[in-house]
Design an enzyme around this catalytic site. Structure first.
Site, PDB file in Angstrom:
ATOM      1  N   ASP A 192       2.630  -0.171  -5.272  1.00  0.00           N
ATOM      2  CA  ASP A 192       1.586  -0.854  -5.584  1.00  0.00           C
ATOM      3  C   ASP A 192       1.346   0.061  -6.866  1.00  0.00           C
ATOM      4  O   ASP A 192       1.711   0.712  -6.985  1.00  0.00           O
ATOM      5  CB  ASP A 192       0.488  -0.060  -4.489  1.00  0.00           C
ATOM      6  CG  ASP A 192      -0.250  -1.198  -4.000  1.00  0.00           C
ATOM      7  OD1 ASP A 192       0.767  -2.405  -3.670  1.00  0.00           O
ATOM      8  OD2 ASP A 192      -1.442  -1.211  -3.167  1.00  0.00           O
ATOM      9  N   LYS A 200      -2.243  -9.718  -5.176  1.00  0.00           N
ATOM     10  CA  LYS A 200      -2.978 -10.235  -4.511  1.00  0.00           C
ATOM     11  C   LYS A 200      -4.129 -11.343  -5.064  1.00  0.00           C
ATOM     12  O   LYS A 200      -4.362 -11.264  -6.043  1.00  0.00           O
ATOM     13  CB  LYS A 200      -3.536  -8.767  -3.910  1.00  0.00           C
ATOM     14  CG  LYS A 200      -2.585  -8.208  -2.707  1.00  0.00           C
ATOM     15  CD  LYS A 200      -3.721  -6.805  -2.719  1.00  0.00           C
ATOM     16  CE  LYS A 200      -2.249  -5.628  -2.279  1.00  0.00           C
ATOM     17  NZ  LYS A 200      -1.187  -5.728  -1.000  1.00  0.00           N
ATOM     18  N   GLY A 241      -5.292   1.897   2.638  1.00  0.00           N
ATOM     19  CA  GLY A 241      -5.606   2.733   1.437  1.00  0.00           C
ATOM     20  C   GLY A 241      -6.795   4.114   2.462  1.00  0.00           C
ATOM     21  O   GLY A 241      -7.107   5.317   1.782  1.00  0.00           O
ATOM     22  N   ARG A 261       4.234  -1.871  16.865  1.00  0.00           N
ATOM     23  CA  ARG A 261       4.776  -1.738  18.611  1.00  0.00           C
ATOM     24  C   ARG A 261       3.973  -2.796  18.536  1.00  0.00           C
ATOM     25  O   ARG A 261       4.627  -4.003  19.506  1.00  0.00           O
ATOM     26  CB  ARG A 261       3.610  -0.207  18.173  1.00  0.00           C
ATOM     27  CG  ARG A 261       4.500   0.877  18.314  1.00  0.00           C
ATOM     28  CD  ARG A 261       4.698   1.494  19.329  1.00  0.00           C
ATOM     29  NE  ARG A 261       5.659   2.712  19.536  1.00  0.00           N
ATOM     30  CZ  ARG A 261       6.846   3.705  19.833  1.00  0.00           C
ATOM     31  NH1 ARG A 261       7.789   2.803  20.259  1.00  0.00           N
ATOM     32  NH2 ARG A 261       7.395   4.250  19.732  1.00  0.00           N
ATOM     33  N   GLY A 307      -1.629   2.355   5.196  1.00  0.00           N
ATOM     34  CA  GLY A 307      -1.834   4.223   5.280  1.00  0.00           C
ATOM     35  C   GLY A 307      -0.564   5.205   5.296  1.00  0.00           C
ATOM     36  O   GLY A 307      -0.698   5.848   5.965  1.00  0.00           O
ATOM     37  N   GLY A 354       1.311   1.110  -0.659  1.00  0.00           N
ATOM     38  CA  GLY A 354       0.080   1.121  -1.334  1.00  0.00           C
ATOM     39  C   GLY A 354      -0.469   2.718  -2.059  1.00  0.00           C
ATOM     40  O   GLY A 354       0.263   2.889  -3.248  1.00  0.00           O
ATOM     41  N   SER A 355      -1.547   3.293  -1.820  1.00  0.00           N
ATOM     42  CA  SER A 355      -2.294   4.327  -2.591  1.00  0.00           C
ATOM     43  C   SER A 355      -1.280   5.703  -2.725  1.00  0.00           C
ATOM     44  O   SER A 355      -1.727   6.279  -3.038  1.00  0.00           O
ATOM     45  CB  SER A 355      -2.985   4.736  -1.846  1.00  0.00           C
ATOM     46  OG  SER A 355      -4.033   3.608  -1.619  1.00  0.00           O
TER      47      SER A 355
END
Lengths: 197, 295
Positions: free
Chosen positions: B25, B82, B154, B166, B215, B236-237
């Site tokens: 990102d 996005k 996030g 999983r 995450g 992402g973050s």
């Protein structure tokens, strides 16, 4: 029997391994430099050429790959073609730089312009479906380079001695004739090598 | 000449080329260049990274086209962006700008709480998030050419991505071992297209590439998701919210490539600085859980 590697840093590795399956060759995924030692040929898969070059640098693969290219056959598809080209349009330096061609990156446009189309490929009896994804093409070839296929007058497959390259992705089709072409090159090359020794 | 654009093979093939890679990102051209330099296979152009979206609250929309344009011009790797779930026009706008892949994403606020986009109608390929196989296959049925776990975006907490990967992997294994006459009932249970279950049984895997997302905050997180069967990772973050983005980005790329080389992961994880602060999932209100968006 020959041993052929697929450079396994990033990209369509599994597909190449599958397409190379034949009784005449053992296939290995190459993630470490020392794995190059006992190979008879190497495939540079499609992926992101910028990323692959970064990873090649990071792991010190460039010099070993150049040394490999000085002795053995290599087949590059899409990003692999860029890695093999001696000249790349808009870039000062080449990567492995062993094939006497000038490559142009993302030459057919961005992803929305990506396409598939039937191609007439030298050495293959029937059309081959070329899958072009943000694909390059070859702008110019040096003397002695054999043009194997063109699309709308752009060179999309070529052979320069022991180097084979195409702008499209044969590994994304169920048609393994391009891979067989390369296996045959590797077999011939090994046979000639043994004969001259 | 008989030339076809936007075929399944061309759309799905584009994602195949991203395998083993990291998609990062970015919110401006400068970050995009850092990502490319670090070895990212693509960048996701955004106005705000998910943790900032979470912090800001309110309605999150498609990025300002200027940001997307700047990023497209800054790098030679593919650029993704996005759009909101069900937002036909945001998707068409991004397609018209030459974005290489669109993420119909739960990170943004959905505009349609019943229907996702009919992604088959677009020339540009789509990636979508999923928590389980039924959701994944509904998205493929709608035309998604690539999947990713939803995780909980996030948060810097990889637990939800692990849960989703999983589950999807175990559901694939179950289908692979079922007999064909059991598949229709399984399709009913999963609420997924029957033909796609047949394909999974035949291939032993999903018919499209499946990345991990939501995450991932450290090199070890990225390697863990690869170990669990992901084809690659979205971060992402995690990168630009860390202390040292350049170093962090490189380390995550390296850990993804060599996800089973633990000595190497130890080496690259040293002195990376502080990762993004994490959020315990149970501290989120149900309405704050982005993964519940999508149907």
């Amino acid at each position: 029997m020959v041993k052929v590697g697929v450079l396994g840093l990033q990209g369509a590795i599994r597909e190449h391994v599958k397409a190379l399956q034949t009784k005449e060759a053992e296939i290995v995924v190459v993630k470490r430099i020392e794995q190059l030692d006992d190979l008879d040929g190497l495939v540079l898969p499609g992926g992101e050429s910028t990323t692959m070059r970064r990873l090649i640098n990071q792991y010190g693969f460039l010099e070993p790959l150049k040394a490999f290219a000085a002795e053995k056959p290599i087949f590059g598809t899409c990003a692999g073609l860029i890695l093999l080209a001696e000249r790349i349009d808009g870039m000062a330096d080449s990567h492995i730089g062993v094939m006497d061609v000038t490559a142009k990156r993302n030459a057919f446009g961005r992803q929305r312009e990506s396409f598939e189309a039937p191609l007439t490929v030298e050495g293959l009896d029937e059309d081959f479906i070329g899958v072009f994804i943000r694909a390059p093409y070859i702008e110019e070839v040096g003397e002695g380079v054999e043009v194997l296929a063109t699309f709308n007058d752009k060179i999309v497959a070529a052979r320069d001695g022991r180097f084979l390259a195409c702008a499209y992705h044969p590994e994304l089709t169920d048609d393994d004739r391009m891979h067989q072409l390369f296996i045959d090159m590797v077999l011939d090359f090994k046979k000639e090598g043994l004969a001259t020794e | 000449m008989n030339q076809q654009t936007g075929t399944d093979r061309v759309k799905r093939g584009m994602a195949e080329m991203q395998k083993g890679g990291v998609i990062m990102d970015v919110v401006n051209a400068e970050q995009a260049k850092i990502a490319e330099e670090a070895g990212a296979v693509a960048v996701m152009a955004l106005e705000r990274v998910p943790s900032d979206i979470r912090a800001a609250g309110g309605v999150a929309r498609m990025a300002d086209p200027t940001i997307v344009e700047d990023v497209v011009n800054a790098v030679s790797i593919p650029v993704m962006a996005k759009c909101r779930i069900g937002h036909i026009v945001e998707a068409r706008v991004l397609e018209s700008m030459g974005v290489d892949y669109i993420d119909e994403s739960e990170v943004l606020t959905p505009v349609d709480e019943e229907y996702h986009l009919d992604k088959r109608k677009y020339t540009v390929p789509f990636v979508c998030g999923a928590r389980n196989l039924g959701e994944a296959l509904r998205r493929v049925g709608e035309g998604a050419a690539m999947l990713r776990t939803k995780g909980e975006p996030g948060t810097g907490n990889v637990v939800e991505a692990v849960r989703h990967q999983r589950l999807i992997q175990s559901q694939i294994r179950k289908i692979s071992s079922m007999s064909e006459d059991e598949l229709m009932t399984e399709a009913k249970n999963l609420q997924a297209p029957f033909e796609l279950l047949l394909q999974i049984k035949e291939l032993g895997r999903l018919p499209v590439v499946n990345f991990a997302a939501g995450g991932i905050a450290t090199p070890a997180d990225a390697a863990l998701m690869m170990e669990l069967g992901s084809d690659g990772v979205f971060v992402g973050s995690g990168i630009f919210k860390s202390d040292n983005p350049e170093k962090f980005a490189k380390a995550i790329v390296e850990a993804t490539t060599h996800y089973q080389d633990y000595e190497l992961i130890a080496k690259i994880s040293k002195n990376l600085g502080i990762a993004m602060p994490g959020i315990e999932i149970s501290s989120l209100q149900p309405t704050e859980r982005m993964q519940e968006r999508g149907w």
